[in-house]
Scaffold this active site. Structure first.
Site, short mmCIF file in Angstrom:
data_model
loop_
_atom_site.label_atom_id
_atom_site.label_comp_id
_atom_site.label_asym_id
_atom_site.label_seq_id
_atom_site.Cartn_x
_atom_site.Cartn_y
_atom_site.Cartn_z
N GLN A 43 45.48 27.40 -50.71
CA GLN A 43 44.79 27.85 -51.91
C GLN A 43 45.03 29.33 -52.19
OE1 GLN A 43 40.95 26.53 -50.66
NE2 GLN A 43 41.37 24.39 -51.15
N TRP B 251 33.34 36.33 -41.08
CA TRP B 251 32.85 34.98 -41.35
C TRP B 251 31.44 34.78 -40.83
CZ3 TRP B 251 33.21 30.16 -38.04
CH2 TRP B 251 33.07 28.99 -38.79
N ARG B 252 30.51 34.53 -41.74
CA ARG B 252 29.23 33.97 -41.35
C ARG B 252 29.42 32.45 -41.39
NH1 ARG B 252 25.09 32.03 -44.45
NH2 ARG B 252 23.17 31.67 -43.25
N ALA B 253 29.27 31.81 -40.26
CA ALA B 253 29.73 30.43 -40.10
C ALA B 253 28.97 29.47 -41.00
CB ALA B 253 29.62 29.99 -38.65
N GLU C 237 33.40 35.82 -45.92
CA GLU C 237 32.81 34.57 -46.39
C GLU C 237 31.37 34.36 -45.93
OE1 GLU C 237 36.22 31.42 -47.00
OE2 GLU C 237 35.88 31.77 -44.86
N GLU D 45 34.28 33.01 -49.99
CA GLU D 45 33.40 31.93 -50.38
C GLU D 45 31.97 32.44 -50.29
OE1 GLU D 45 35.66 27.75 -49.30
OE2 GLU D 45 34.15 28.52 -47.93
N TYR E 37 27.19 28.67 -48.53
CA TYR E 37 26.86 27.29 -48.89
C TYR E 37 25.37 27.01 -48.81
CZ TYR E 37 31.81 26.14 -47.80
OH TYR E 37 33.18 26.07 -47.75
#
Length: 626
Positions: A217, A454-456, A498, A520, A523
């Site tokens: 991507q 990265w925060r998982a 992210e 990202e 979520y």
């Protein structure tokens, strides 16, 4: 990175350790003769060209079998190849690379170590139902390949796989100093049953013929040489790359191309010198560079003898590593996980901290594992992952300084450049993690060359409340901001941040310059109320440039949204910047990944993305418009 719901949790625990696998003895090989190297522990495996192909393949396959699904394990491996040739036309050496595994040549040049065969990563199948397998590379993280030549040889493989060396990975999986000859390089695994997704890769200081981008991507190719690049998805970024495609038809062909890289510096690497002694080459910084650092000969830089390093092992207390730095030594971190209860403090100019095999520093008791003091210049930290611990850390790495007051009259070319190569940060995943800020840069004149912050979004913590445990995750794995930059003249080549709980990146220093930014949004906000700023603005951005900043440039940026815990959540904008001539964004986008929405790309410019146009980016070519 987009995850595969509960299947990831079930597979993430890893496989049994391989403590019974002895390290092969190093025997005499091709010239130069090798002086006995240091004791790098049982997780460093050194191969010699006199060894049989079968024995090398068997050993590498044992490690791959252990690591192929070990996404959240504590095992770390470094597979090193002494100079020479491995494999033949009739009996090629074909090996695969799993989690937390480094494969590297030990020559001064990539041509010194040649593998006739392949070094590959395939899609990971997270379910294997007869009608709906789910095989992707979206979570193929934490591995690397560097400093060698691959003569692609698919003898014995099926027709689909034979023509290419497959490197189907996403974040934290760098390709550096590799020369791919005699076949294609594929960045997706198109031979495995779909959907074959991949996202977020990095190629630098390398040469290849045809590169098959496939489903990648966003991808950065820096200071390399390619004959052909097959396609693009959302944005493929090139800097200083010979043979890079033109960006003239963007976004129809989603390429962002800089003819030269304004500031670059290659990662330090372990190698065997002409006298047979082991040493570390520390490359020089380059400005306005194009092509590889080794095409015209040896990479410019300095060699450090291993006697200048403290060779650390995971069982050593952090105090031992601190004392080595205080004595003026560099650090070589052998593969493993290190508990750090007091900061490792770098005070001296030109210090090198180099990790082998994805060496990992874990914060204990709320410590900041790595601190670089003000005034320490030309520091290099490379090949290191920093994990948050269960106690809240203010930062996971802090490059200290006095922003805007430590060299306003200097130009980048005249300043020693502190560099982070392949430095990764993680909040949550293998265990609960808490860190207010992952990476804070208050120093001037810093280069970030490939970082994943990265925060998982998934792990093995055992969360249950909310969609795949997201409500528990939001309230437990604390990561407010991924990256804060207050220093001036900070450059980044390959920056991935992210899932943080407020602005993912905040940049208030002057003259920031970023080539590829991938983000990202989290979520896991439980509701819109949890994802609304105190002033009522809907959500935080993936990338925030401070209101008072006068000069900043970003080339190739993307912000994705996938609010799986509450698909009705809305974010006002992906990027937020001051509107002035000196702040320029070139080729930026937002995209929806099935849940949630973003109203605009930059400030109030750019179309809304939501589930009605899932996977279809909204682009802004230039901001502000020329």
């Amino acid at each position: 990175m987009r995850a595969t719901l509960a299947a990831l949790v079930l597979l993430a625990a890893g496989l049994a350790s391989a403590t019974g696998l002895a390290t092969p003895a190093v025997t005499a090989g091709a010239a130069p003769p090798v002086v006995a190297g240091p004791d790098l522990g049982q997780r460093v495996v050194v191969f010699d060209p006199s060894m049989s192909v079968a024995s090398i393949r068997q050993r590498a396959d044992q490690i791959w079998q252990q690591q192929v699904d070990a996404e959240m394990s504590s095992e770390r491996w470094s597979l090193l190849f002494l100079p020479g040739t491995y494999g033949t036309a009739a009996e090629p050496l074909q090996i695969k690379v799993g989690y937390y595994t480094e494969v590297a040549g030990l020559g001064a040049s990539p041509s010194d170590t040649v593998i006739n065969g392949k070094v590959e990563v395939y899609n990971r199948c997270l379910s294997d139902g007869p009608t709906q397998p789910y095989c992707v590379a979206l979570n193929n993280f934490w591995r690397s390949l560097s400093n060698l030549t691959i003569d692609v040889n698919g003898t014995g493989q099926d027709g689909c796989r034979a023509s290419a060396n497959f490197w189907a990975t996403s974040q934290a999986s760098s390709l550096r100093r590799v020369d791919i000859r005699g076949g294609n390089l594929s960045l997706m695994d198109y031979c495995t049953a779909g959907p074959q997704f991949a996202s977020g890769g990095y190629l630098a200081d390398s040469r290849a013929g045809t590169v098959i981008n496939g489903s990648q991507q966003q991808w950065l190719t820096r200071n390399s040489e390619v004959v052909e690049w097959s396609n693009g998805v959302w944005n493929q970024v090139f800097a200083g790359t010979i043979g890079a495609p033109s960006e003239a038809s963007f976004p129809t062909n989603p390429y962002t191309t800089l003819d030269r890289t304004p500031l670059s510096r290659e990662k330090p690497f372990l190698h065997v010198g002409d006298d047979g002694r082991w040493q570390v080459r520390v490359p020089d910084a380059r400005t306005e560079s194009r092509g590889t650092s080794w095409a015209g000969g040896t990479t410019a830089g300095r060699d450090l003898p291993l006697s200048s390093f403290h060779v650390a092992s995971p069982g050593q207390p952090a105090q031992v590593l601190r004392q080595a730095l205080d004595r003026g030594q560099n650090l070589l971190l052998t593969p493993g996980v290190y508990d750090v209860d007091r900061s490792l403090v770098v005070r001296r100019d030109h210090t090198v901290v180099l990790g082998l095999g994805q060496a990992t520093l874990t914060a204990v008791g709320g410590a900041t594992p790595v601190v670089v003091r003000p005034g320490a210049t030309d520091v290099v930290i490379a090949g290191v992952t920093v994990d948050a611990g269960t106690g809240l850390s203010q930062n996971l790495m802090h490059l200290q300084g006095q922003p805007g007051r430590s060299g306003d009259r200097r130009t980048p070319a005249a300043v020693p450049t502190t560099t982070l190569n392949d430095v990764y940060f993680r909040v949550g995943g293998p265990h609960i993690g808490k860190a207010d800020v992952s990476l804070r840069i208050d120093a001037d004149d810093v280069l970030i060359d490939h970082a994943w912050v990265w925060r998982a979004d998934h792990g093995i913590e055992g969360f249950t409340a909310g969609a795949v445990g997201d409500t528990d995750r939001w309230n437990t794995n604390i990561g407010r901001v991924g990256l804060i930059v207050t220093g001036d003249r900070v450059h980044a080549t390959g920056l991935f941040v992210e899932h943080y709980q407020q602005h993912n990146t905040i940049w208030t220093g002057e003259d920031g310059h970023v080539v590829l930014y991938q983000n990202e949004l989290p979520y896991d906000p439980p509701s819109q109320a949890d994802w609304t700023r105190p002033d009522g603005t809907l959500g935080w951005t993936g990338y925030k440039v401070g209101d008072d900043v006068l000069r900043h440039q970003l080339f190739g940026g993307g912000v994705y949204v996938f609010n799986r815990n509450d698909p009705s959540i809305t974010t006002a904008s992906g990027f937020e910047v001051p509107v002035r001539a000196g702040v320029r964004l070139h080729h930026v986008l937002t995209v929806n990944l099935d849940a949630g929405s973003i109203e605009h790309v930059v400030n109030d410019t750019g179309d809304r993305v939501d589930s009605t146009r899932s996977g279809q980016p909204s682009y802004v070519v230039d901001y502000p418009a020329p």
